[in-house]
Motif scaffolding. Structure first.
Motif, short mmCIF file in Angstrom:
data_model
loop_
_atom_site.label_atom_id
_atom_site.label_comp_id
_atom_site.label_asym_id
_atom_site.label_seq_id
_atom_site.Cartn_x
_atom_site.Cartn_y
_atom_site.Cartn_z
N ALA A 330 0.83 -1.20 -0.06
CA ALA A 330 -0.25 -0.01 -0.03
C ALA A 330 0.89 1.20 0.03
O ALA A 330 2.02 1.28 0.59
CB ALA A 330 -0.85 -0.18 1.40
N THR A 332 2.98 3.95 1.09
CA THR A 332 3.41 4.24 2.52
C THR A 332 4.63 5.22 2.20
O THR A 332 5.71 4.98 1.64
CB THR A 332 3.64 2.87 3.19
OG1 THR A 332 2.61 2.20 2.95
CG2 THR A 332 4.02 3.31 4.62
N GLN A 333 4.98 6.17 3.02
CA GLN A 333 5.90 7.03 3.17
C GLN A 333 6.72 6.27 4.04
O GLN A 333 6.33 6.30 5.49
CB GLN A 333 5.59 8.48 3.51
CG GLN A 333 5.18 9.20 2.52
CD GLN A 333 5.29 10.93 2.77
OE1 GLN A 333 5.29 11.20 3.95
NE2 GLN A 333 5.85 11.45 1.84
N VAL A 334 8.17 6.33 3.98
CA VAL A 334 8.95 5.46 4.91
C VAL A 334 10.27 6.43 4.97
O VAL A 334 10.75 6.92 3.88
CB VAL A 334 9.25 4.18 4.46
CG1 VAL A 334 10.47 3.61 5.29
CG2 VAL A 334 7.94 3.31 4.50
N ASP A 417 4.20 -0.09 -5.89
CA ASP A 417 4.43 0.79 -4.47
C ASP A 417 5.29 -0.17 -3.71
O ASP A 417 5.27 0.23 -2.28
CB ASP A 417 3.13 0.89 -3.89
CG ASP A 417 2.03 1.76 -4.74
OD1 ASP A 417 2.44 2.93 -5.12
OD2 ASP A 417 0.80 1.61 -4.84
N ASN A 419 8.10 -0.41 -1.43
CA ASN A 419 9.23 0.69 -0.56
C ASN A 419 10.65 0.17 -1.00
O ASN A 419 11.58 0.74 -1.38
CB ASN A 419 9.01 0.82 0.71
CG ASN A 419 7.69 1.47 1.22
OD1 ASN A 419 6.87 0.88 1.57
ND2 ASN A 419 7.87 2.70 0.68
N GLY A 462 7.43 0.82 10.23
CA GLY A 462 5.92 0.51 9.88
C GLY A 462 5.71 -0.38 8.68
O GLY A 462 4.72 -0.19 8.03
N MET A 463 6.73 -1.28 8.29
CA MET A 463 6.55 -1.93 6.98
C MET A 463 6.59 -3.53 7.56
O MET A 463 6.68 -3.78 8.33
CB MET A 463 7.77 -1.76 6.13
CG MET A 463 7.86 -0.32 5.43
SD MET A 463 9.33 -0.30 4.46
CE MET A 463 10.54 -0.38 5.57
N GLY A 497 4.72 -1.20 3.19
CA GLY A 497 3.66 -0.88 4.13
C GLY A 497 2.54 -1.71 3.44
O GLY A 497 2.37 -1.85 2.21
N THR A 498 1.80 -2.36 4.13
CA THR A 498 0.65 -3.38 3.52
C THR A 498 -0.66 -3.23 4.18
O THR A 498 -0.76 -2.92 5.39
CB THR A 498 1.18 -5.06 3.67
OG1 THR A 498 1.46 -5.33 4.95
CG2 THR A 498 2.41 -5.25 2.81
#
Length: 515
Positions: A330, A332-334, A417, A419, A462-463, A497-498
């Motif tokens: 999904a 996701t900003q990392v 998407d 990361n 957060g991944m 991120g999922t």
């Protein structure tokens, strides 16, 4: 290097890491398979020692390995973390580490001053196999001497639990997962002020006899002494033989609820490689440094000075997951700099008998960046000494770096998407030249240890971290700019991120106690 002769291990390596189609030829369905074993190993008629289910929500240093500390270490080390509810109940239980199809073939034994025990995860208890202090025997089996540690862990591979689906390929999975578990036990122990030391090399016969194991069905894979201070263990200059050490203990034959699969009959190649890896004399133990791939000539990206936020290890282990069944990122900003900093220290701190004292984990980290804040997209090798990212010289420059990896991955995961993707690259020739056929175990187990650290680093950002073996090794070599066959991608780990997927997964939380 010792220049050992080639054996069956190298051919098994070729099949299981270089020829995925051949490796998967014998794969069985996990649905309705009559060979399916029980979800957990169950002993009958043996004393049980329940452990406290009240464990701290935050891991802090302990003064001694007392009962609460041991309970905490085992709960976060290999306890059940989630229960899954779906239409067929195929993957009902998840633990603090990853496992292929949630099979969890690796078993954990705990040797204390009062006896030898099996860790019963679903009941969070110890099942006593023997009374008495046998830590000295395990020290002899690992070729060490000195003050005994408070506890010694032994990790084994209950091969039938994985082989009922994967047949011979189960050996790769079980050795990988022994490394994942060793990595987690080390991580939890360090958060509690304790230390482990990984022994890949030990005399198999006395360890099997001590635990009452059939070495074909459930070989011991690793021995991990757990120390509460800087240990004084050192290499024993007096060689020991497996036969002599095994003769000092009486056999046991504990009653186990058995399965339908006879591994030696059903998995002949696995059995041959496993038997070839056994050690009969501590004089054969060796250590060496692997040969690293050459660093690319492109200008590296220096690691920016950035503090890494302190995280509660217990929280990270509860958060760590492998993503939904179909790995679907999904957007996701990392924080890529923070992830980079975490990966830069991932290879340090762990100690094992595979490399000289003070050497890092003997695998290289390659980072393929898709969407990380602060790090340009591309493929990089992480410099262990400086922490810099060296851009690699890829063979296929017509596509972006993530797409190059997607093209050599078996279809299934979604790469849109994504990361980042991490590859752990090992030196095949180092493994087999130094350890002979046991090198197959060593390199996979070391890769598993490092892979768990990568997955926990992903959880801190957060991944999800999906460990995956379904890739074409030669294609990955080209995508990573590797030019020698000896340098093999042992693990591929997808980081993203999922979303929740289509499953219902409920956390299994212990009763919290303040600490």
């Amino acid at each position: 290097m010792t220049g050992r002769e080639d054996g069956v291990g190298r051919e098994f390596w070729r099949v299981t890491l270089e020829d995925l189609a051949e490796a998967m030829e014998g794969r069985q369905s996990e649905y309705g398979n009559p060979d399916e074993p029980l979800k957990f190993k169950i002993y009958r008629g043996l004393p049980r020692r329940p452990l406290t289910i009240r464990v701290p929500r935050r891991l802090t240093e302990v003064e001694t390995l007392d009962e609460p500390a041991l309970s905490t270490l085992l709960r976060y080390g290999y306890g059940i973390s989630r229960q899954e509810f779906d239409t067929n109940g195929t993957w009902p239980y998840h633990r603090m580490v990853a496992s292929a199809r949630c099979l969890f073939g690796v078993q954990l034994y705990v040797c204390l001053a009062d006896g030898v025990h099996h860790y019963d995860a679903p009941h969070h208890a110890l099942v006593r196999l023997r009374v008495g202090d046998h830590r000295g025997l395990l020290a002899g089996a690992t070729g060490t001497t000195g003050a005994l540690p408070p506890a010694v862990f032994v990790l084994s591979g209950l091969l039938a639990k994985t082989a009922y689906i994967y047949r011979d390929y189960a050996y790769r999975l079980c050795t990988q997962e022994a490394g994942l578990l060793a990595g987690n036990l080390d991580l939890v122990a360090r958060s509690m002020g304790l230390r482990t030391h990984v022994h890949h090399q030990f005399l198999d016969e006395p360890v099997h006899k001590l635990l009452g194991l059939d070495g074909d069905q459930e070989p011991a894979l690793m021995v991990l002494p757990l120390h509460d201070t800087d240990h004084g263990m050192r290499r024993d200059p007096v060689p020991r033989t497996a036969a002599a050490l095994a003769a000092t203990i009486d056999p046991i034959a504990p009653t186990v609820v058995g399965g339908a699969l006879d591994v030696a009959r059903t998995c002949p190649t696995l059995t041959e490689v496993n038997r070839a890896s056994l050690r009969a004399d501590t004089a054969a133990f060796a250590t060496a440094d692997p040969v690293a791939p050459g660093l690319p000539g492109a200008e590296p990206l220096p690691l920016p000075e950035k503090g890494i936020p302190e995280a509660n290890t217990a929280d990270l282990l509860r958060a760590r997951d492998s993503g939904p069944g179909i790995f679907r990122p999904a957007p996701t900003q990392v924080d890529g700099i923070e992830l980079w900093a975490r990966l830069a220290r991932a290879r340090t701190g762990a100690t094992s008998d595979a490399v000289p004292a003070g050497a890092p984990v003997p695998l290289e980290i390659f980072l393929t960046v898709g969407d990380l804040t602060g790090v340009p997209p591309g493929c990089y090798r992480l410099d262990q000494v400086t922490g810099a990212l060296h851009p690699v010289d890829r063979a296929d420059t017509g596509v972006d770096a993530v797409t190059a990896i997607e093209r050599v991955t078996i279809p299934g995961p979604v790469f849109k998407d994504m990361n980042a993707v991490v590859h752990l690259v090992g030196d095949r020739d180092w493994a087999f030249d130094t350890f002979g056929d046991r090198g197959y175990r060593v390199i996979n187990q070391e890769a598993g240890l490092l892979a768990h650290r990568v997955c926990v680093a992903a959880a801190a950002q957060g991944m999800s971290g999906r460990v995956i073996n379904a890739y074409h090794a030669e294609g990955v070599r080209a995508a990573l700019g590797l030019t020698e066959q000896r340098h093999t991608p042992v693990f591929q780990i997808l980081l993203a991120g999922t979303g929740p997927g289509g499953r219902v997964i409920v956390p299994v939380e212990p009763e919290a106690v303040d600490r």
